[in-house]
Design a protein around this motif. Structure first.
Motif, PDB file in Angstrom:
ATOM      1  N   ARG A   1       0.834  -1.201   0.000  1.00 26.89           N
ATOM      2  CA  ARG A   1       0.000   0.000   0.000  1.00 26.89           C
ATOM      3  C   ARG A   1       0.869   1.251   0.000  1.00 26.89           C
ATOM      4  O   ARG A   1       1.973   1.246   0.557  1.00 26.89           O
ATOM      5  CB  ARG A   1      -0.946   0.011   1.204  1.00 26.89           C
ATOM      6  CG  ARG A   1      -0.297   0.271   2.546  1.00 26.89           C
ATOM      7  CD  ARG A   1      -1.344   0.358   3.645  1.00 26.89           C
ATOM      8  NE  ARG A   1      -0.735   0.597   4.932  1.00 26.89           N
ATOM      9  CZ  ARG A   1      -0.289  -0.334   5.738  1.00 26.89           C
ATOM     10  NH1 ARG A   1      -0.369  -1.599   5.377  1.00 26.89           N
ATOM     11  NH2 ARG A   1       0.238  -0.029   6.903  1.00 26.89           N
TER      12      ARG A   1
ATOM     13  N   GLY B   1     -12.032   0.322   5.760  1.00 21.57           N
ATOM     14  CA  GLY B   1     -11.950  -0.811   4.837  1.00 21.57           C
ATOM     15  C   GLY B   1     -13.321  -1.305   4.419  1.00 21.57           C
ATOM     16  O   GLY B   1     -13.564  -1.581   3.237  1.00 21.57           O
ATOM     17  N   LYS B   2     -14.232  -1.409   5.375  1.00 18.86           N
ATOM     18  CA  LYS B   2     -15.589  -1.856   5.044  1.00 18.86           C
ATOM     19  C   LYS B   2     -16.277  -0.877   4.097  1.00 18.86           C
ATOM     20  O   LYS B   2     -16.965  -1.286   3.157  1.00 18.86           O
ATOM     21  CB  LYS B   2     -16.412  -2.028   6.324  1.00 18.86           C
ATOM     22  CG  LYS B   2     -15.969  -3.193   7.196  1.00 18.86           C
ATOM     23  CD  LYS B   2     -17.008  -3.555   8.231  1.00 18.86           C
ATOM     24  CE  LYS B   2     -17.172  -2.458   9.263  1.00 18.86           C
ATOM     25  NZ  LYS B   2     -18.116  -2.865  10.330  1.00 18.86           N
TER      26      LYS B   2
ATOM     27  N   GLU C   1      -8.060  -0.853  -2.277  1.00 18.64           N
ATOM     28  CA  GLU C   1      -7.862   0.073  -1.162  1.00 18.64           C
ATOM     29  C   GLU C   1      -8.442  -0.484   0.133  1.00 18.64           C
ATOM     30  O   GLU C   1      -7.908  -0.260   1.215  1.00 18.64           O
ATOM     31  CB  GLU C   1      -8.495   1.428  -1.479  1.00 18.64           C
ATOM     32  CG  GLU C   1      -7.740   2.220  -2.529  1.00 18.64           C
ATOM     33  CD  GLU C   1      -8.495   2.321  -3.827  1.00 18.64           C
ATOM     34  OE1 GLU C   1      -8.498   3.415  -4.412  1.00 18.64           O
ATOM     35  OE2 GLU C   1      -9.086   1.310  -4.262  1.00 18.64           O
ATOM     36  N   ALA C   2      -9.538  -1.240   0.027  1.00 16.04           N
ATOM     37  CA  ALA C   2     -10.109  -1.883   1.213  1.00 16.04           C
ATOM     38  C   ALA C   2      -9.119  -2.862   1.821  1.00 16.04           C
ATOM     39  O   ALA C   2      -8.939  -2.913   3.047  1.00 16.04           O
ATOM     40  CB  ALA C   2     -11.405  -2.601   0.847  1.00 16.04           C
TER      41      ALA C   2
ATOM     42  N   TRP D   1      -5.891  -2.750   1.647  1.00 17.69           N
ATOM     43  CA  TRP D   1      -4.837  -1.970   2.306  1.00 17.69           C
ATOM     44  C   TRP D   1      -5.303  -1.438   3.652  1.00 17.69           C
ATOM     45  O   TRP D   1      -4.546  -1.421   4.629  1.00 17.69           O
ATOM     46  CB  TRP D   1      -4.411  -0.814   1.400  1.00 17.69           C
ATOM     47  CG  TRP D   1      -3.603  -1.222   0.219  1.00 17.69           C
ATOM     48  CD1 TRP D   1      -2.843  -2.358   0.093  1.00 17.69           C
ATOM     49  CD2 TRP D   1      -3.460  -0.519  -1.020  1.00 17.69           C
ATOM     50  NE1 TRP D   1      -2.235  -2.399  -1.139  1.00 17.69           N
ATOM     51  CE2 TRP D   1      -2.594  -1.281  -1.840  1.00 17.69           C
ATOM     52  CE3 TRP D   1      -3.968   0.668  -1.511  1.00 17.69           C
ATOM     53  CZ2 TRP D   1      -2.231  -0.889  -3.119  1.00 17.69           C
ATOM     54  CZ3 TRP D   1      -3.616   1.076  -2.798  1.00 17.69           C
ATOM     55  CH2 TRP D   1      -2.761   0.308  -3.587  1.00 17.69           C
ATOM     56  N   ALA D   2      -6.563  -0.983   3.722  1.00 25.75           N
ATOM     57  CA  ALA D   2      -7.097  -0.474   4.987  1.00 25.75           C
ATOM     58  C   ALA D   2      -7.150  -1.594   6.030  1.00 25.75           C
ATOM     59  O   ALA D   2      -6.790  -1.386   7.199  1.00 25.75           O
ATOM     60  CB  ALA D   2      -8.486   0.127   4.775  1.00 25.75           C
ATOM     61  N   PHE D   3      -7.585  -2.779   5.620  1.00 27.57           N
ATOM     62  CA  PHE D   3      -7.637  -3.904   6.559  1.00 27.57           C
ATOM     63  C   PHE D   3      -6.235  -4.298   7.017  1.00 27.57           C
ATOM     64  O   PHE D   3      -6.017  -4.621   8.192  1.00 27.57           O
ATOM     65  CB  PHE D   3      -8.349  -5.093   5.916  1.00 27.57           C
ATOM     66  CG  PHE D   3      -9.824  -4.899   5.721  1.00 27.57           C
ATOM     67  CD1 PHE D   3     -10.616  -4.412   6.752  1.00 27.57           C
ATOM     68  CD2 PHE D   3     -10.435  -5.192   4.510  1.00 27.57           C
ATOM     69  CE1 PHE D   3     -11.988  -4.228   6.589  1.00 27.57           C
ATOM     70  CE2 PHE D   3     -11.798  -5.012   4.326  1.00 27.57           C
ATOM     71  CZ  PHE D   3     -12.574  -4.533   5.365  1.00 27.57           C
TER      72      PHE D   3
ATOM     73  N   SER E   1     -10.498 -10.184   6.686  1.00 34.55           N
ATOM     74  CA  SER E   1     -11.156  -9.276   5.746  1.00 34.55           C
ATOM     75  C   SER E   1     -10.239  -8.942   4.573  1.00 34.55           C
ATOM     76  O   SER E   1     -10.674  -8.890   3.418  1.00 34.55           O
ATOM     77  CB  SER E   1     -11.577  -7.996   6.468  1.00 34.55           C
ATOM     78  OG  SER E   1     -12.476  -8.285   7.530  1.00 34.55           O
ATOM     79  N   ALA E   2      -8.950  -8.723   4.869  1.00 33.69           N
ATOM     80  CA  ALA E   2      -7.983  -8.467   3.791  1.00 33.69           C
ATOM     81  C   ALA E   2      -7.871  -9.687   2.882  1.00 33.69           C
ATOM     82  O   ALA E   2      -7.783  -9.556   1.656  1.00 33.69           O
ATOM     83  CB  ALA E   2      -6.624  -8.117   4.384  1.00 33.69           C
TER      84      ALA E   2
ATOM     85  N   CYS F   1     -10.585  -9.751   0.378  1.00 31.39           N
ATOM     86  CA  CYS F   1     -10.343  -8.776  -0.695  1.00 31.39           C
ATOM     87  C   CYS F   1      -9.320  -9.305  -1.696  1.00 31.39           C
ATOM     88  O   CYS F   1      -9.528  -9.228  -2.918  1.00 31.39           O
ATOM     89  CB  CYS F   1      -9.851  -7.462  -0.106  1.00 31.39           C
ATOM     90  SG  CYS F   1     -11.056  -6.572   0.893  1.00 31.39           S
TER      91      CYS F   1
END
Length: 382
Positions: free
Chosen positions: A80, A98-99, A109-110, A112-114, A135-136, A139
């Protein structure tokens, strides 16, 4: 997502070049010797993420840097950009970001946020770190980076309590990821504890997650009766929770299982139930999947339903192509090509064959295509 993928690949290309002590001019020279010269100016633009990344670029640069093509995308997707998220965001804030990104179709991007949420939570809360890694993983699996998805689940299992709900989620997700990749024996190792947890009794939210992923695993393993039963139970729970997209997906999964068993009437009934939820669906890819599934099971049902089958498939293709779901569009076009051939419709067969040939053949092609296409505000891909 288009800009995110281009810039992620660009940062990785620059890091690889600098780590090997190569100048732009030297890389240009080496690509020329390999028969596919990439100019210094284009290399610079690629590293900045300013231009689209073509398959030929990927192939020759992987040769120069000594890495596999698939690894290039895995490493790029995991890297990221710095300062992507506000520094004041907590792990919980990053997880919620992320959600939100995922629900808006911005899957990379989600992820990366997770990942950032997991890193921020690792020293304080294993459950949060584990849930963020799961969660990652989801994705990355959607992006076709299977190895990276598996790695994230393994990281989740390293930090969570073995008696926690997150542990059982990770076990079930690991089972389906392994089964989808043909690792049948390893998949069963993770599946059996998940099935045992269902028998022992768990919370409704954990139960529906285990049902969903266990059904998918069993489908990959060819155990279609049990897969159908678990899919239908998951669908009932998702409907109770008001999660109609997930309910429709599990009904479509049950229809697919019954169709593969040759039980056309049951397959059509489940697909019709999924069709009945179309007005409640919020995600484009769910709508496409439901329409495509209905078309496929109607086509198997016989000549009487062939007209409606083709109509469903053509609408699914139109929506998928419109919203940039190119891999899904190709799958549907292949089915329509087969139907035209079966009916002796030579013009239709040629038409759909051209459509098939114009669309990505594999995940890596699809990622390159996503890097080229503009982001649509209406793209709600999940």
């Amino acid at each position: 997502m288009n800009e995110g993928i281009r810039r992620a690949i660009g940062r990785l290309l620059r890091r690889l070049r600098v780590s090997q002590g190569l100048s732009l001019s030297r890389v240009e020279e080496l690509t020329g010797k390999l028969g596919s010269r990439v100019s210094r100016s284009r290399l610079s633009e690629l590293e900045r993420g300013d231009v689209s990344f073509q398959f030929d670029d990927a192939q020759v640069l992987c040769l120069v840097y000594g890495m596999q093509l698939a690894d290039l995308f895995v490493e790029a997707l995991a890297a990221r950009p710095p300062s992507l998220f506000a520094e004041e965001l907590t792990a919980e804030g990053l997880f919620n970001e992320g959600k939100s990104l995922f629900d808006r179709g911005r899957v990379l991007e989600a992820a990366w946020a997770f990942d950032a949420a997991a890193e921020g939570a690792a020293s304080r809360a294993g459950a949060m770190a584990g849930l963020a890694r799961i969660s990652a993983s989801f994705c990355y699996d959607r992006l076709g980076a299977g190895d990276l998805a598996l790695r994230r689940v393994e990281q989740a299992l390293d930090v969570v309590d073995e008696e926690s709900d997150t542990f059982w989620r990770a076990m079930a997700l690991m089972a389906v990821l392994l089964a989808s990749r043909g690792a049948r024996v390893r998949a069963r190792v993770y599946l059996q504890p998940a099935l045992a947890a269902l028998e022992a009794g768990v919370s409704p939210r954990l139960r529906v997650f285990l049902l969903d992923n266990s059904a998918a695993t069993l489908h990959f393993l060819g155990e279609l009766d049990q897969a159908t039963n678990l899919s239908l139970e998951a669908a009932r729970l998702y409907r109770r929770f008001g999660e109609f997209d997930l309910c429709a997906l599990k009904l479509a999964a049950a229809a697919t299982c019954r169709s593969e068993q040759g039980r056309s009437e049951q397959a059509i009934r489940h697909a019709r139930d999924a069709e009945g939820l179309l007005a409640d669906l919020t995600r484009v890819d769910t709508r496409v999947f439901v329409l495509a599934t209905l078309g496929k099971v109607l086509a198997v049902g016989g000549a009487a339903s062939m007209g409606e089958a083709k109509s469903c498939l053509e609408e699914a293709f139109r929506v998928a192509d419109l919203h940039g779901l190119k891999l899904r569009a190709r799958e549907i076009a292949e089915v329509l090509e087969q139907l035209a051939r079966r009916e002796g419709d030579c013009a239709g067969e040629r038409l759909w064959k051209r459509r098939v040939e114009s669309l990505p053949r594999a995940v890596l092609d699809g990622l390159l295509d996503m890097a080229d296409r503009p982001r649509s505000a209406s793209d709600s891909r999940r």
